[in-house]
Design a protein around this motif. Sequence first.
Motif, PDB file in Angstrom:
ATOM      1  N   SER A 196      14.496   4.494   6.201  1.00 33.15           N
ATOM      2  CA  SER A 196      13.381   3.605   5.895  1.00 33.15           C
ATOM      3  C   SER A 196      13.806   2.158   6.111  1.00 33.15           C
ATOM      4  CB  SER A 196      12.912   3.801   4.451  1.00 33.15           C
ATOM      5  OG  SER A 196      13.942   3.481   3.528  1.00 33.15           O
ATOM      6  N   LYS A 197      12.845   1.352   6.547  1.00 31.80           N
ATOM      7  CA  LYS A 197      13.096  -0.071   6.768  1.00 31.80           C
ATOM      8  C   LYS A 197      11.858  -0.850   6.340  1.00 31.80           C
ATOM      9  CE  LYS A 197      14.192  -3.610  10.219  1.00 31.80           C
ATOM     10  NZ  LYS A 197      15.171  -4.281   9.342  1.00 31.80           N
ATOM     11  N   SER A 198      12.104  -1.917   5.578  1.00 30.37           N
ATOM     12  CA  SER A 198      11.030  -2.802   5.146  1.00 30.37           C
ATOM     13  C   SER A 198      11.131  -4.116   5.910  1.00 30.37           C
ATOM     14  CB  SER A 198      11.118  -3.064   3.639  1.00 30.37           C
ATOM     15  OG  SER A 198      10.995  -1.869   2.917  1.00 30.37           O
ATOM     16  N   PHE A 199       9.963  -4.724   6.161  1.00 30.71           N
ATOM     17  CA  PHE A 199       9.913  -5.981   6.904  1.00 30.71           C
ATOM     18  C   PHE A 199       9.447  -7.115   5.994  1.00 30.71           C
ATOM     19  CE2 PHE A 199       9.057  -2.495   9.853  1.00 30.71           C
ATOM     20  CZ  PHE A 199      10.069  -2.686  10.780  1.00 30.71           C
ATOM     21  N   LYS A 200       9.840  -8.312   6.324  1.00 26.64           N
ATOM     22  CA  LYS A 200       9.538  -9.458   5.474  1.00 26.64           C
ATOM     23  C   LYS A 200       8.047  -9.686   5.332  1.00 26.64           C
ATOM     24  CE  LYS A 200      13.870 -11.932   6.302  1.00 26.64           C
ATOM     25  NZ  LYS A 200      14.498 -13.187   6.780  1.00 26.64           N
ATOM     26  N   GLY A 201       7.285  -9.334   6.351  1.00 28.72           N
ATOM     27  CA  GLY A 201       5.845  -9.546   6.282  1.00 28.72           C
ATOM     28  C   GLY A 201       5.113  -8.535   5.433  1.00 28.72           C
ATOM     29  N   GLY A 202       5.831  -7.616   4.803  1.00 28.68           N
ATOM     30  CA  GLY A 202       5.202  -6.613   3.960  1.00 28.68           C
ATOM     31  C   GLY A 202       5.091  -5.252   4.611  1.00 28.68           C
ATOM     32  N   GLY A 203       5.515  -5.108   5.862  1.00 32.63           N
ATOM     33  CA  GLY A 203       5.432  -3.822   6.534  1.00 32.63           C
ATOM     34  C   GLY A 203       6.640  -2.952   6.240  1.00 32.63           C
ATOM     35  N   ASN A 204       6.539  -1.686   6.607  1.00 32.12           N
ATOM     36  CA  ASN A 204       7.644  -0.751   6.440  1.00 32.12           C
ATOM     37  C   ASN A 204       7.465   0.420   7.387  1.00 32.12           C
ATOM     38  OD1 ASN A 204       6.124   1.498   4.889  1.00 32.12           O
ATOM     39  ND2 ASN A 204       5.695  -0.333   3.673  1.00 32.12           N
ATOM     40  N   ILE A 205       8.573   1.126   7.618  1.00 31.27           N
ATOM     41  CA  ILE A 205       8.548   2.316   8.473  1.00 31.27           C
ATOM     42  C   ILE A 205       9.498   3.347   7.890  1.00 31.27           C
ATOM     43  CG2 ILE A 205      10.331   1.418  10.027  1.00 31.27           C
ATOM     44  CD1 ILE A 205       8.879   2.916  12.312  1.00 31.27           C
ATOM     45  N   TYR A 206       9.125   4.610   8.006  1.00 26.24           N
ATOM     46  CA  TYR A 206       9.973   5.703   7.528  1.00 26.24           C
ATOM     47  C   TYR A 206       9.986   6.793   8.591  1.00 26.24           C
ATOM     48  CZ  TYR A 206      11.877   9.467   4.666  1.00 26.24           C
ATOM     49  OH  TYR A 206      12.658  10.489   4.183  1.00 26.24           O
ATOM     50  N   ILE A 207      11.203   7.206   8.976  1.00 26.89           N
ATOM     51  CA  ILE A 207      11.382   8.267   9.977  1.00 26.89           C
ATOM     52  C   ILE A 207      12.256   9.347   9.354  1.00 26.89           C
ATOM     53  CG2 ILE A 207      12.211   8.825  12.289  1.00 26.89           C
ATOM     54  CD1 ILE A 207      11.891   5.869  13.002  1.00 26.89           C
TER      55      ILE A 207
ATOM     56  N   VAL B 172       0.830  -1.201   0.000  1.00 24.75           N
ATOM     57  CA  VAL B 172       0.000   0.000   0.000  1.00 24.75           C
ATOM     58  C   VAL B 172       0.864   1.250   0.000  1.00 24.75           C
ATOM     59  CG1 VAL B 172      -1.770   1.265   1.281  1.00 24.75           C
ATOM     60  CG2 VAL B 172      -1.860  -1.226   1.154  1.00 24.75           C
ATOM     61  N   VAL B 173       1.955   1.235   0.756  1.00 23.28           N
ATOM     62  CA  VAL B 173       2.866   2.375   0.833  1.00 23.28           C
ATOM     63  C   VAL B 173       4.262   1.916   0.442  1.00 23.28           C
ATOM     64  CG1 VAL B 173       3.884   4.139   2.316  1.00 23.28           C
ATOM     65  CG2 VAL B 173       1.496   3.475   2.644  1.00 23.28           C
TER      66      VAL B 173
ATOM     67  N   SER C  19       3.612   1.086   8.004  1.00 19.20           N
ATOM     68  CA  SER C  19       2.579   0.123   7.646  1.00 19.20           C
ATOM     69  C   SER C  19       2.994  -1.204   8.276  1.00 19.20           C
ATOM     70  CB  SER C  19       2.460  -0.001   6.121  1.00 19.20           C
ATOM     71  OG  SER C  19       1.498  -0.971   5.778  1.00 19.20           O
ATOM     72  N   VAL C  20       2.200  -1.680   9.215  1.00 22.64           N
ATOM     73  CA  VAL C  20       2.604  -2.834  10.024  1.00 22.64           C
ATOM     74  C   VAL C  20       1.528  -3.914   9.966  1.00 22.64           C
ATOM     75  CG1 VAL C  20       3.292  -3.618  12.312  1.00 22.64           C
ATOM     76  CG2 VAL C  20       3.824  -1.275  11.591  1.00 22.64           C
ATOM     77  N   PRO C  21       1.840  -5.101   9.414  1.00 17.75           N
ATOM     78  CA  PRO C  21       0.902  -6.231   9.492  1.00 17.75           C
ATOM     79  C   PRO C  21       0.993  -6.872  10.876  1.00 17.75           C
ATOM     80  CG  PRO C  21       2.841  -6.848   8.212  1.00 17.75           C
ATOM     81  CD  PRO C  21       3.028  -5.408   8.603  1.00 17.75           C
ATOM     82  N   LEU C  22       0.090  -6.503  11.758  1.00 20.29           N
ATOM     83  CA  LEU C  22       0.145  -7.019  13.134  1.00 20.29           C
ATOM     84  C   LEU C  22      -0.117  -8.515  13.180  1.00 20.29           C
ATOM     85  CD1 LEU C  22      -1.725  -4.126  14.978  1.00 20.29           C
ATOM     86  CD2 LEU C  22       0.738  -4.476  14.745  1.00 20.29           C
ATOM     87  N   THR C  23      -1.041  -8.973  12.357  1.00 22.38           N
ATOM     88  CA  THR C  23      -1.296 -10.405  12.210  1.00 22.38           C
ATOM     89  C   THR C  23      -1.474 -10.688  10.723  1.00 22.38           C
ATOM     90  OG1 THR C  23      -3.716 -10.256  12.345  1.00 22.38           O
ATOM     91  CG2 THR C  23      -2.508 -10.397  14.433  1.00 22.38           C
ATOM     92  N   LYS C  24      -1.776 -11.934  10.410  1.00 25.94           N
ATOM     93  CA  LYS C  24      -1.999 -12.307   9.015  1.00 25.94           C
ATOM     94  C   LYS C  24      -3.158 -11.529   8.419  1.00 25.94           C
ATOM     95  CE  LYS C  24      -3.097 -16.271   6.074  1.00 25.94           C
ATOM     96  NZ  LYS C  24      -3.385 -17.719   6.042  1.00 25.94           N
ATOM     97  N   ASN C  25      -4.161 -11.196   9.238  1.00 28.99           N
ATOM     98  CA  ASN C  25      -5.369 -10.549   8.727  1.00 28.99           C
ATOM     99  C   ASN C  25      -5.486  -9.071   9.092  1.00 28.99           C
ATOM    100  OD1 ASN C  25      -6.307 -12.990   7.619  1.00 28.99           O
ATOM    101  ND2 ASN C  25      -7.176 -13.609   9.604  1.00 28.99           N
ATOM    102  N   LEU C  26      -4.675  -8.600  10.040  1.00 29.39           N
ATOM    103  CA  LEU C  26      -4.810  -7.229  10.534  1.00 29.39           C
ATOM    104  C   LEU C  26      -3.604  -6.400  10.130  1.00 29.39           C
ATOM    105  CD1 LEU C  26      -6.261  -5.074  12.256  1.00 29.39           C
ATOM    106  CD2 LEU C  26      -5.050  -5.998  14.255  1.00 29.39           C
ATOM    107  N   ASN C  27      -3.869  -5.263   9.470  1.00 30.00           N
ATOM    108  CA  ASN C  27      -2.812  -4.344   9.055  1.00 30.00           C
ATOM    109  C   ASN C  27      -3.108  -2.957   9.602  1.00 30.00           C
ATOM    110  OD1 ASN C  27      -1.664  -2.213   6.959  1.00 30.00           O
ATOM    111  ND2 ASN C  27      -0.412  -4.045   6.806  1.00 30.00           N
ATOM    112  N   LEU C  28      -2.046  -2.305  10.108  1.00 32.76           N
ATOM    113  CA  LEU C  28      -2.188  -0.972  10.697  1.00 32.76           C
ATOM    114  C   LEU C  28      -1.227  -0.021  10.017  1.00 32.76           C
ATOM    115  CD1 LEU C  28      -3.534   0.693  13.014  1.00 32.76           C
ATOM    116  CD2 LEU C  28      -1.537   0.122  14.405  1.00 32.76           C
ATOM    117  N   ARG C  29      -1.731   1.135   9.578  1.00 31.22           N
ATOM    118  CA  ARG C  29      -0.899   2.177   8.976  1.00 31.22           C
ATOM    119  C   ARG C  29      -1.085   3.466   9.751  1.00 31.22           C
ATOM    120  NH1 ARG C  29      -3.618   0.581   4.350  1.00 31.22           N
ATOM    121  NH2 ARG C  29      -4.469   2.664   4.075  1.00 31.22           N
ATOM    122  N   GLU C  30       0.030   4.209   9.919  1.00 26.15           N
ATOM    123  CA  GLU C  30      -0.061   5.494  10.598  1.00 26.15           C
ATOM    124  C   GLU C  30       0.801   6.515   9.881  1.00 26.15           C
ATOM    125  OE1 GLU C  30       2.382   7.294  12.465  1.00 26.15           O
ATOM    126  OE2 GLU C  30       3.911   5.908  11.765  1.00 26.15           O
ATOM    127  N   ASN C  31       0.441   7.786  10.057  1.00 23.04           N
ATOM    128  CA  ASN C  31       1.141   8.908   9.450  1.00 23.04           C
ATOM    129  C   ASN C  31       1.161  10.043  10.469  1.00 23.04           C
ATOM    130  OD1 ASN C  31       2.204  10.871   7.758  1.00 23.04           O
ATOM    131  ND2 ASN C  31       0.257  11.264   6.725  1.00 23.04           N
TER     132      ASN C  31
END
Length: 814
Positions: free
Chosen positions: A596-607, A127-128, A659-671
Amino acid sequence: MRLFLMIVACCCCVLGAFAQGKPGSVSGHIIDAGNKAPVPYATVVVADKSSGKTVNGAVADDKGNFSVHGLNPGLFTVSVEFIGYNKKVIDSIKITNNNTAINLGTIAILSSAKALNEVVVTSKAPVVESKVDRVVYNAANDLTSQGGVALDVLRKVPQVTVDVDGNVELQGNSNIRFLINGKPSSMFGNNLADALAAIPASQIQSIEAITSPGAKYDAQGTGGIINIVLKENRLQGMNGSINLAAGTRLENAAINLNLRHNNFGVNLFFNGNAQLSSSTPNSQDRSSFADNKLASRLWQSGTNDLTRRSYATGLGFDWSPSKKDNFSAGVSFNHFSSQLEGTSFIRQWTSGSLDTTFTSRPNSSRNWLDAADWNLGYKRKFNKPGQELDFLYSASFGSPHARYYQLQYANDDAMPFGGTQGYNPGTDHQHNLSLDYTQPVSKSFTLEAGVKAIFHDMQNSAQVNAYDKITDSYRPDPTQSYDFNYRMNIYAGYLSASFNLFRFLDVVAGARYEYTSVAMDYPGGTVPSYGNFVPSVIFSHKFNDDNMLKLAYTHRLERPDRELNPFLNLSDPYNITTGNPLLKPEIGDNFELGYSKSFKGGGNIYIALMERINSNDIKPYTAFYPTYTIGDSVYTNVSVTSRVNIGTEYNSGLIITSSVPLTKNLNLRENLQVFNRHVVNQLDGGNRTDGVNWRLNMNASYQLPKNLVAEVFGEFRSAFNNIQGRQPQNLSYTIALRKQFWNKKAALGITATNPFSQYISQVTTIKTATYSSYMLREIPYRSFGINFSYKFGKLQFKKEKESDNNYLNNLPSF
């Protein structure tokens, strides 16, 4: 500036040491293991054997031949893949200084057991996406914006904020260059909020927030560039989509149709939307002072009803007569309008007087625009991968219009005692010619150069009529009528280099020069021509494929154009707005340090830490006048708002997006964005304004069973100080559900925005040495909607041809 040039020169000298190698190549011929027929357009990936990291790649031609270049000596693996075939891996391919060209001969790949007659492919991009110069928001799976417009999607884009009136900021700066598919459009000229409200969310593929534009981009926009990428399908065959939405505040419909056969493709679209009439209660309490004593007071209240209408249609095509040549063209037409109608009731009195004046004022204002855009492009590729020549001609023809009227009644009189009508028709022509050339010197060094010419011509006329009580009619007022013509030509050239420094830093450094010639037909509106040197540089380092640190600097401009029109909007004669023909260009110096850092589960963070310094800063400014003369008319107790060069603004901030996939079904994004805004106001004797403000939005999506998805989006923007007062805070939230069915070809969704509160209260204050104002607006924001989408068509993958034979460049670029 000299230091910057020395750094670039030194970097160019050093990179010569890295460009002396002899790049190797791997080639071969791919066939079907069963029938021995060539397999065209198969994907070939060359990876480093020890690290597994992709080095380069290619797509086979229509005869199954491929060649991958730019390989340094080393040990590699070669993977061959194509839909309907098993993956083929060739191990331990060795390239040395004495053996640089490896021919793998004929490579036979086995067909998978399952035949593919008609397939549905689900390819979900993150998504991002954080890139070195921009952040990309892929809007295709945005649930809470479904049935909405571009403004709703922009609220989700990291580092972007949108207030309830449709004003957009990028990293806290509102001077943004907007593009459609990488090209300018006059549709953004009349009213930005109306233009963004005219683009249905269902038409948007992605939005790119380019915070550190390189030398290739126009220098316009101190805040950066926002590129809205519309949907286009490059798959073979005929396919398309239908999107319908209905709701309590907004209705829209969109149709897309794509036709592609071999090397020729056509895209057609039509969309329309309507924002239904909604009433906004409002009030103002304003006082003026003289010698620190109350001189006058005005109180007015009423309602305004806003409606919007728009539609757009377009046609585009692209044709590749050979692997090295591509022609593209497109034409589109946009129409949108907005209308505001209401009645205000006014009480006013002056110091020392016992009489209070009661009046009422019905008023109406309307803006509308018809805009036609067209473009023609040609791309030439050469034998060397990455070597390209691009030519683009784009043009836009717009006809913006603005109209208002107001009448003033005393007490309950049947006849008005005054009033004004104003009409401001105009034309807006833009022509853009650009030529860009890319030359890879080595694997780690690429040069880009180009030239561009922009021709922008605007014409406006003001036709004002004043109400005559004696004849009960409007008569022309020549003292307020005028013609305003503005012509701006920009001639630009740039040079940019991308290279690796000390095998540690990836550098993109460049410089652009723009010469601006301005001619203005308005008394006292002479603007001298000027030239601007526009440098930019980005240093980045990848610790691995998942981590990147960058430092960016860009120099930007904000040339005033439509704000120069001195048209006076007298729909509220106590609060007048107008343009300013004497505006000077705003200059911006932008710095950004980000990780920026990307995670294997599809998440990422940018500071990121950012600093934006704007000189000749352009801001809205309000002045109060006890008496204000316009032509033969004299208005009393009037505030006049226009945009002016206020001084210098320092905007320092912290940005955290994730953008953080907390579980297989739950994804959380913040800005999250936190800014400290420091403004030195030269108009008011160097007064300084400081204020910290912050913005936070969060999005949570949950995948339920049976193709049902739930999503919640909420945003908060704190109140903040401006140069004359305080801007209001904002809080909103949206809940959405979407159900897919018919083999995921169709979807039905429902949305609810602020379901538990009808209005968003907006309190804006202005306070100066001579007056103060308190304004309250109750904006109707609660809405409920339902939307339906359907995708149709057959996708013929066996005939699919990628537009670029370089595997690493296959991602779309706009």
